[in-house]
Design a protein around this motif. Structure first.
Motif, short mmCIF file in Angstrom:
data_model
loop_
_atom_site.label_atom_id
_atom_site.label_comp_id
_atom_site.label_asym_id
_atom_site.label_seq_id
_atom_site.Cartn_x
_atom_site.Cartn_y
_atom_site.Cartn_z
N ALA A 63 0.92 -1.26 -0.29
CA ALA A 63 0.21 0.16 0.15
C ALA A 63 0.67 1.18 -0.12
N GLU A 64 1.91 1.15 0.91
CA GLU A 64 2.74 2.22 0.82
C GLU A 64 3.48 2.65 -0.69
N GLY A 65 3.82 1.36 -1.32
CA GLY A 65 4.58 1.43 -2.39
C GLY A 65 3.72 1.99 -3.55
N ALA A 66 2.45 1.72 -3.44
CA ALA A 66 1.39 2.23 -4.32
C ALA A 66 1.30 3.90 -4.21
N ARG A 67 1.29 4.14 -3.04
CA ARG A 67 1.02 5.85 -2.66
C ARG A 67 2.26 6.45 -3.17
N MET A 68 3.46 5.86 -2.84
CA MET A 68 4.89 6.40 -3.19
C MET A 68 4.70 6.43 -4.96
N GLN A 69 4.26 5.52 -5.55
CA GLN A 69 4.45 5.59 -7.07
C GLN A 69 3.46 6.45 -7.36
N ALA A 70 2.20 6.84 -6.78
CA ALA A 70 1.06 7.98 -7.31
C ALA A 70 1.73 9.56 -6.84
N ALA A 71 2.56 9.23 -5.68
CA ALA A 71 3.22 10.63 -5.62
C ALA A 71 4.36 11.00 -6.52
N TRP A 72 5.12 9.73 -7.02
CA TRP A 72 6.12 9.93 -7.99
C TRP A 72 5.50 10.48 -9.29
N LYS A 73 4.57 10.01 -9.84
CA LYS A 73 3.62 10.44 -10.74
C LYS A 73 3.48 11.98 -10.93
N THR A 74 2.79 12.42 -9.78
CA THR A 74 2.48 13.85 -9.30
C THR A 74 3.83 14.64 -9.35
N LEU A 75 4.92 14.10 -8.75
CA LEU A 75 6.07 14.92 -8.92
C LEU A 75 6.72 15.12 -10.58
N GLN A 76 6.70 13.98 -11.23
CA GLN A 76 7.10 14.05 -12.64
C GLN A 76 6.05 14.80 -13.39
N ASP A 77 4.89 14.80 -12.84
CA ASP A 77 3.75 15.74 -13.76
C ASP A 77 4.50 17.23 -13.74
N ASP A 78 4.98 17.41 -12.41
CA ASP A 78 5.28 18.77 -12.05
C ASP A 78 6.58 19.14 -12.87
N GLU A 79 7.43 18.17 -12.99
CA GLU A 79 8.84 18.49 -13.68
C GLU A 79 8.35 18.65 -15.26
N ALA A 80 7.39 18.28 -15.93
CA ALA A 80 6.80 18.40 -17.09
C ALA A 80 6.31 20.09 -17.22
N THR A 81 6.31 20.75 -16.04
CA THR A 81 5.88 22.00 -16.27
C THR A 81 6.88 23.07 -16.27
N TRP A 82 8.12 22.46 -15.97
CA TRP A 82 9.33 23.30 -15.97
C TRP A 82 9.54 23.89 -17.35
N SER A 83 8.81 23.35 -18.50
CA SER A 83 9.26 24.14 -19.79
C SER A 83 7.94 24.23 -20.29
N ARG A 84 7.84 25.19 -20.98
CA ARG A 84 6.45 25.51 -21.70
C ARG A 84 6.14 24.64 -22.99
N GLU A 85 7.25 23.80 -23.29
CA GLU A 85 7.39 23.01 -24.77
C GLU A 85 7.64 21.55 -24.08
N SER A 86 6.75 20.83 -23.41
CA SER A 86 7.03 19.64 -22.85
C SER A 86 6.04 18.52 -23.18
N ARG A 87 6.62 17.24 -22.97
CA ARG A 87 5.50 16.11 -23.06
C ARG A 87 6.02 15.00 -21.96
N HIS A 88 5.20 14.61 -21.27
CA HIS A 88 5.29 13.72 -20.33
C HIS A 88 4.80 12.25 -20.76
N GLU A 89 5.72 11.15 -20.59
CA GLU A 89 5.23 9.91 -20.90
C GLU A 89 5.58 8.93 -19.73
#
Length: 342
Positions: free
Chosen positions: A279-305
């Motif tokens: 359960a903690e692992g699943a929550r960590m992965q969900a948090a990781w996706k959110t953080l990676q989504d944030d990284e994609a906002t660092w440029s105005r010309e980005s794509r997240h896969e």
């Protein structure tokens, strides 16, 4: 002094003597294997002088922009890109390198400073006659390093690819989920660094790489592990400062950016290694996706896969995805330059 005390003293002296002999034998063994490593696993690419010390730089292919590959927090150095290096070189010029103290690269003087990483890399590229603009590719902790490079040399960086890259807030978020620090432990690395000269590291470190990692890269990196541990310890101990520096430098403007995120479900082995429940692992992965989504906002010309069938080393599990992302950014950079020229 009683007979027992005399006997105890003799045993202690004998044990100390045996320890000295063992350490001396181990040190000789280690010195011999270090010499053997330089012959069995010679430098890939070249050693570039950056002012009294040398960095290993391995550049292949031709064309512009030049892709620069930055590894994560490991002892693989330039070999972390073994599965993608040649394929990228079919499209454009591409350079992988090993940071100071890793593999063939000379150690840096003084305490570790994350700001030194882009200075070293910039100096090595210049000394080797390599020319920008650069497309930077950073894996794991290499993500912060390429972000810092972009901040230091903004006019030279045309695009980026972040491969499951570290985020400034990741450890704070993981602490919220697990209630304990999830930072890489420094104790064992420090212990190994302190005792590397004795040969002990070679005796206990074998066979710990995943079976699907490139065998030649693993064998080479393992041969140089004892001499890489000082730098690994320094980088691990400075991880908070490195991520804080990244947080101040994460504005990437409108440079083309692709963020690749490992999204394979955490295995039972990894859960056990991390000491977390499923359960903690699943929550960590969900948090990781959110953080990676944030990284994609660092440029105005980005794509997240999200790469669903890849673990942290995306370049080993899905090299095709990494190669495709790099070629995409290279093409976008070339298209931008062509439109400006017209």
């Amino acid at each position: 002094m009683s007979a027992v005390e005399r006997w105890t003293r003799r045993v202690a002296l004998a044990a100390a003597g045996l320890t000295v002999i063992a350490l001396g034998t181990g040190a000789s063994y280690e010195a011999a294997l270090r010499h053997r490593a330089t012959r069995a696993y010679p430098v890939r690419g070249r050693l570039v002088d950056i002012g009294g010390r040398r960095l290993q730089l391995d550049c292949r292919g031709a064309g512009s922009p030049t892709v620069v590959l930055e590894s994560g927090l490991d002892h693989l150095g330039s070999l972390a890109w073994a599965t993608v290096h040649d394929s990228i070189a079919r499209t454009t010029r591409v350079c992988a390198y090993s940071r100071a103290g890793i593999l063939w690269s000379d150690a840096a003087p003084g305490p570790f400073d994350a700001e030194r990483i882009p200075r070293d890399l910039h100096a090595a590229l210049a000394a080797a006659g390599e020319r920008g603009p650069w497309v930077l590719v950073g894996h794991s902790l290499g993500g912060p390093y390429v972000t810092l490079f972009t901040h230091a040399y903004p006019s030279e960086v045309a695009g980026l690819v972040l491969v499951d890259a570290s985020h400034p807030a990741q450890f704070a978020r993981y602490f919220e989920i697990t209630g304990r620090s999830m930072k890489p432990p420094t104790g064992m690395v420090a212990f190994g660094s302190a005792l590397a000269w004795t040969g002990l590291v070679r005796l206990v470190a074998g066979g710990d790489a995943p079976a699907d990692w490139p065998t030649d890269a693993v064998a080479t990196a393992s041969a140089y592990l004892p001499t890489s541990l000082d730098e690994l310890h320094a980088e691990t101990a400075a991880i908070d400062a490195t991520l804080a520096a990244e947080a101040r430098a994460r504005v990437l403007g409108d440079r083309p950016l692709v963020v690749l995120t490992a999204a394979a479900e955490m295995s039972a082995e990894r859960l056990a290694a991390e000491g977390v429940t499923r359960a903690e692992g699943a929550r960590m992965q969900a948090a990781w996706k959110t953080l990676q989504d944030d990284e994609a906002t660092w440029s105005r010309e980005s794509r997240h896969e999200m790469v669903r069938d890849a673990s942290h080393y995306v370049q080993f599990d899905r090299p095709d995805v990494v190669i495709g992302a790099v070629r995409e950014v290279v093409a976008r950079v070339r298209g931008t330059r062509a439109s400006v020229a017209r």
